[in-house]
Motif scaffolding. Sequence first.
Motif, PDB file in Angstrom:
ATOM      1  N   LEU A   1       9.069   2.540   5.501  1.00 35.07           N
ATOM      2  CA  LEU A   1       8.685   3.558   6.471  1.00 35.07           C
ATOM      3  C   LEU A   1       8.994   4.961   5.968  1.00 35.07           C
ATOM      4  O   LEU A   1       8.220   5.897   6.194  1.00 35.07           O
ATOM      5  CB  LEU A   1       9.404   3.319   7.800  1.00 35.07           C
ATOM      6  N   ARG A   2      10.114   5.100   5.273  1.00 38.63           N
ATOM      7  CA  ARG A   2      10.487   6.424   4.765  1.00 38.63           C
ATOM      8  C   ARG A   2       9.517   6.922   3.693  1.00 38.63           C
ATOM      9  O   ARG A   2       9.406   8.127   3.469  1.00 38.63           O
ATOM     10  CB  ARG A   2      11.908   6.398   4.200  1.00 38.63           C
ATOM     11  N   LYS A   3       8.808   6.019   3.043  1.00 38.93           N
ATOM     12  CA  LYS A   3       7.873   6.401   1.981  1.00 38.93           C
ATOM     13  C   LYS A   3       6.453   6.620   2.501  1.00 38.93           C
ATOM     14  O   LYS A   3       5.599   7.102   1.766  1.00 38.93           O
ATOM     15  CB  LYS A   3       7.867   5.333   0.882  1.00 38.93           C
ATOM     16  N   ALA A   4       6.218   6.255   3.753  1.00 36.91           N
ATOM     17  CA  ALA A   4       4.892   6.458   4.352  1.00 36.91           C
ATOM     18  C   ALA A   4       4.755   7.900   4.810  1.00 36.91           C
ATOM     19  O   ALA A   4       5.709   8.511   5.296  1.00 36.91           O
ATOM     20  CB  ALA A   4       4.689   5.508   5.525  1.00 36.91           C
TER      21      ALA A   4
ATOM     22  N   ASP B   1       0.832  -1.197   0.000  1.00 40.41           N
ATOM     23  CA  ASP B   1       0.000   0.000   0.000  1.00 40.41           C
ATOM     24  C   ASP B   1       0.871   1.253   0.000  1.00 40.41           C
ATOM     25  O   ASP B   1       0.619   2.202  -0.745  1.00 40.41           O
ATOM     26  CB  ASP B   1      -0.927   0.002   1.220  1.00 40.41           C
ATOM     27  N   VAL B   2       1.888   1.246   0.840  1.00 36.49           N
ATOM     28  CA  VAL B   2       2.796   2.391   0.912  1.00 36.49           C
ATOM     29  C   VAL B   2       3.548   2.568  -0.396  1.00 36.49           C
ATOM     30  O   VAL B   2       3.668   3.686  -0.915  1.00 36.49           O
ATOM     31  CB  VAL B   2       3.788   2.212   2.078  1.00 36.49           C
ATOM     32  N   LEU B   3       4.048   1.479  -0.945  1.00 29.80           N
ATOM     33  CA  LEU B   3       4.816   1.560  -2.184  1.00 29.80           C
ATOM     34  C   LEU B   3       3.951   2.056  -3.334  1.00 29.80           C
ATOM     35  O   LEU B   3       4.398   2.856  -4.169  1.00 29.80           O
ATOM     36  CB  LEU B   3       5.423   0.192  -2.510  1.00 29.80           C
ATOM     37  N   ALA B   4       2.703   1.607  -3.378  1.00 27.85           N
ATOM     38  CA  ALA B   4       1.790   2.054  -4.432  1.00 27.85           C
ATOM     39  C   ALA B   4       1.453   3.536  -4.267  1.00 27.85           C
ATOM     40  O   ALA B   4       1.450   4.299  -5.239  1.00 27.85           O
ATOM     41  CB  ALA B   4       0.518   1.219  -4.417  1.00 27.85           C
ATOM     42  N   GLY B   5       1.153   3.931  -3.041  1.00 28.67           N
ATOM     43  CA  GLY B   5       0.842   5.328  -2.805  1.00 28.67           C
ATOM     44  C   GLY B   5       2.002   6.238  -3.151  1.00 28.67           C
ATOM     45  O   GLY B   5       1.825   7.287  -3.792  1.00 28.67           O
TER      46      GLY B   5
ATOM     47  N   VAL C   1       0.677   9.891  -3.850  1.00 24.47           N
ATOM     48  CA  VAL C   1      -0.417  10.074  -2.886  1.00 24.47           C
ATOM     49  C   VAL C   1       0.104   9.806  -1.473  1.00 24.47           C
ATOM     50  O   VAL C   1       0.754   8.783  -1.233  1.00 24.47           O
ATOM     51  CB  VAL C   1      -1.590   9.123  -3.208  1.00 24.47           C
ATOM     52  N   ARG C   2      -0.173  10.704  -0.551  1.00 23.23           N
ATOM     53  CA  ARG C   2       0.203  10.477   0.844  1.00 23.23           C
ATOM     54  C   ARG C   2      -0.448   9.191   1.348  1.00 23.23           C
ATOM     55  O   ARG C   2      -1.636   8.966   1.106  1.00 23.23           O
ATOM     56  CB  ARG C   2      -0.264  11.653   1.715  1.00 23.23           C
ATOM     57  N   THR C   3       0.335   8.378   2.042  1.00 23.17           N
ATOM     58  CA  THR C   3      -0.175   7.089   2.504  1.00 23.17           C
ATOM     59  C   THR C   3       0.052   6.933   3.995  1.00 23.17           C
ATOM     60  O   THR C   3       1.177   7.067   4.485  1.00 23.17           O
ATOM     61  CB  THR C   3       0.490   5.927   1.752  1.00 23.17           C
ATOM     62  N   LEU C   4      -1.029   6.648   4.704  1.00 23.82           N
ATOM     63  CA  LEU C   4      -1.005   6.399   6.137  1.00 23.82           C
ATOM     64  C   LEU C   4      -0.951   4.889   6.347  1.00 23.82           C
ATOM     65  O   LEU C   4      -1.855   4.164   5.919  1.00 23.82           O
ATOM     66  CB  LEU C   4      -2.264   6.996   6.774  1.00 23.82           C
TER      67      LEU C   4
END
Length: 210
Positions: free
Chosen positions: A186-189, A161-165, A170-173
Amino acid sequence: MFDLDGTLVDSMPLVLKAFAHAVAPFCGPVSDEELFTRLGGPPERTFAGWLRGAAETAQAMTRLRDYSLTHWKLIRPFDGWESLFQTLRQRELAMAVWTGRERESAQWLFSEYAIAPYLRACVCGDDLPSHKPDPEGLQRIVDELQLTADDALFVGDADVDVLAGHACGVRTLLIRHGRAVDEAVLRKAWRVVETPAEAYAQILQDTNGL
């Protein structure tokens, strides 16, 4: 925009039991840890990369569906999702779901727990040839809702989910559910929380006044 399993509904107890049941005749007992490493996208893809040939995959799919249909009450929505959605609707914010779950079972969950009336868009695992972390499904929702990436927030509980966002801008929580997450992810979240309840509270805080 929300992932479904692990984000809005707690389906993991059923998913783990159903997949273990599905592959038992071919692989014997399978640990939850091994299942976690293999899950992602439609079940057919999971089985195709795991079992020996189309015949085993077809049998596993039958066993998976039969088990899931029999034990569907193991899936329950997380507390707080409905009050979150009610508030977001009052704030005139559009809500959507992007899930790796196939459309048939996703729509059953939407109907069973009255999620469908809140959704303006939905992309399921069998709607496109691509799967997370490919961002195509997320981009389709952004386009359908006539948003820009800066207007959107995606909430999910998996690394994909994070990698796709991130790939979609798109900001990803990320809801981590207490598990270890690679530092590169984690750095991409955008933000990281432990539970769905914390994610819901964060969303309410960040959308207050919109």
